[in-house]
Design an enzyme around this catalytic site. Sequence first.
Site, short mmCIF file in Angstrom:
data_model
loop_
_atom_site.label_atom_id
_atom_site.label_comp_id
_atom_site.label_asym_id
_atom_site.label_seq_id
_atom_site.Cartn_x
_atom_site.Cartn_y
_atom_site.Cartn_z
N LYS A 139 0.74 -1.11 -0.05
CA LYS A 139 0.42 0.03 -0.11
C LYS A 139 0.95 1.63 -0.25
CE LYS A 139 -3.74 2.54 2.45
NZ LYS A 139 -4.56 2.31 3.79
N GLU A 182 -5.09 -6.90 14.76
CA GLU A 182 -3.81 -5.45 14.81
C GLU A 182 -5.41 -4.52 14.84
OE1 GLU A 182 -0.71 -4.80 11.20
OE2 GLU A 182 -2.47 -4.55 10.23
N HIS A 218 -4.63 -32.74 17.07
CA HIS A 218 -3.61 -34.02 17.35
C HIS A 218 -2.34 -33.47 18.10
CE1 HIS A 218 -5.71 -37.86 16.20
NE2 HIS A 218 -6.00 -36.83 15.20
N GLY A 225 -5.08 -1.84 5.18
CA GLY A 225 -4.48 -3.08 4.21
C GLY A 225 -4.79 -4.09 4.35
N ARG A 226 -6.01 -4.70 5.53
CA ARG A 226 -5.89 -5.81 6.24
C ARG A 226 -7.62 -6.10 5.83
NH1 ARG A 226 -5.05 -2.77 10.50
NH2 ARG A 226 -6.57 -1.65 11.52
N LYS A 242 8.91 -0.48 14.59
CA LYS A 242 9.78 -0.36 12.81
C LYS A 242 10.88 0.87 12.96
CE LYS A 242 5.37 -1.10 10.06
NZ LYS A 242 5.05 -0.48 9.12
N GLU A 289 10.31 -5.13 4.75
CA GLU A 289 10.77 -6.87 4.05
C GLU A 289 10.03 -6.54 2.93
OE1 GLU A 289 8.56 -5.55 6.43
OE2 GLU A 289 8.22 -6.69 8.34
O1 F6P Z 1 2.02 -4.36 10.33
C1 F6P Z 1 1.88 -3.15 9.47
C2 F6P Z 1 0.81 -3.42 8.14
O2 F6P Z 1 1.10 -1.11 7.94
C3 F6P Z 1 0.05 -3.63 7.93
O3 F6P Z 1 -1.43 -2.77 7.88
C4 F6P Z 1 0.15 -3.91 6.45
O4 F6P Z 1 -0.78 -4.54 6.32
C5 F6P Z 1 1.30 -3.97 6.20
O5 F6P Z 1 2.65 -3.45 7.53
C6 F6P Z 1 2.08 -3.65 5.58
O6 F6P Z 1 2.34 -2.73 4.52
P1 F6P Z 1 2.28 -2.05 2.82
O7 F6P Z 1 1.42 -2.72 2.28
O8 F6P Z 1 2.46 -0.29 2.82
O9 F6P Z 1 3.43 -2.66 2.83
#
Ligand code: F6P
Length: 558
Positions: free
Chosen positions: A209, A352, A383, A266-267, A523, A215
């Site tokens: 987003k 979240e 199990h 995002g979620r 972060k 990452e």
């Molecule tokens: O972990 C925090 C967060 O901001 C989530 O809410 C989001 O879904 C995720 O990181 C990924 O963010 P982005 O889509 O901006 O890479």
Amino acid sequence: MNRDAPMTAWPRCDRTVAWSALQGHAEAHGRALDLRQLFTDDPQRAQRLSLQAPEVWADLSRAHWDVATRRHLLDLARECGLEARRDALLRGDIVNVTEGRAALHTALRAPKGTGPFSEAVHAELDRMLAFAESIRARAGGDQPGDIHDIVHIGIGGSDLGPQMVVAALGAWVHPQLRLHFVSNVDGQDIAALLPRLKAQHTLFVVASKTFTTQETLANARTARQWFTEQGGTDIARHFVGTTTQVQTAAAFGVTTTFGFWDWVGGRFSMWSAIGLPIALAVGEEAFRQMLAGAHAMDRHFADAPLGANLPMLLGLLDVWQRNFMGYRSRCVAPYSQNLHRLPAYLQQLVMESNGKGVDVDGQPLPYATSDVLWGEPGTNGQHAFFQMLHQGSDVVPVEFILVRQPSYRGAEAMSPELRASLAQQHQALLANALAQAQALMCGKTFAQALAEAAPTASPEVPCEVIARHRTFPGNRPSLTLLLDRLTPSALGALVALHEHRTFVSGAVWGINSFDQWGVELGKALCQDLLPRLDSGDVAGLDAATAQLIARLHGTGTP
Ligand code: F6P
């Protein structure tokens, strides 16, 4: 902000009449409710506390509540203005006040011409689906650029939804496409995958987003490095971005992009361009069916009266179980291997969204908010941790998700014998789910256990001791959600149900379910620590972190 001027027009939930009534009710009855007795007292209980919503039938009769509890909870909903809050959400009001945004994921699945921002939403949807179809049309071909493997790079909301859905809709996935999901900043994730790919037949989807997530950018850089080393040149064709920040993506070198908007959390974003891998995997028709299923649940949430509104009832039940019954966690047990990523998906959605300690006004909350959500698909969980669910010291409500008719990939090509064998397995799966819910509720008395234990007793271990171990307390709560089939439409409805349910409990608690400031501190600290791992500089750090940096840098005592 003026502390005396609350941002919401409704009283905080614990200051309502209904909250006090619920407290009294919990003390007088709730904690003493025995499910077995409730079913004996009310032969209609199963029917009375079951509900059909679009695509999802729900049995709420094995929860620790009764008709009076439900009545008090509905009063709570009215006092907390839940219908008005829901309407504000669906209308596109700025419900995410700390980020100054609407939360309009429902607009992403509204039919053309009906929801807010419809023109923009459908223009981008059509563009994305046309792109997906163009890739699918040549999937598995021999020409350079014909795609065999799709690598989706994203994390959190930019990963969990697409990953969960592609697994859930396995029977719909294009037979010539392999979908891979890379999320972890740990390079082991992508390094294990790259040797299995051919650059000219691979499409990388970089989903973020914000297009700033550490990452995702790290994995995208590694993917691009590998791609060029393999002789790949056409980045515009082999790298696609899904983001609200198309300029940032272009600056990063990803120029083929599909966009969405800051009012998509995002979620809550799998319905937007973030769902591109879903569209690539299952195609336009199935993607549109998934949106339609979610929309049907949206309409149910918007229109059904409170007492017959499944997301409302589930969200209220969550409040009852958390704040009045004191349950700290809930276990989600999909009896469907295809839903194996659903617990992970719901973890982000629920925790979240509602893992917050202050209300919308920033005032600390004196009551509990989000529970801990966890789970594994049945029957695997049986199990592993079901022992604790049946006989452990904590009561953990379990949510069973059942699918009446399975869908298998390649079912058309199966022999009748193979089908029959799989059909038997499915019956075994369902019987296991029913048995677990039954065992949780009915338990086994000491007297029953004693009768069973008698033949196995020995002078060293008397019957009574064995029987104590074999007694099940029972009266352990569960819910059951039943889908007829795990179709794209049913899955859409199931996910939308959980989105709205989460909003409902968050609205009762008076919190902003659409921000996530709790992920920011780590972060920021990571940005400070990263260069220290190279330099070994520990100045100003707490002693524990300094010690670890020294060890990792090689300057500390081994
Ligand atoms: O972990 C925090 C967060 O901001 C989530 O809410 C989001 O879904 C995720 O990181 C990924 O963010 P982005 O889509 O901006 O890479």
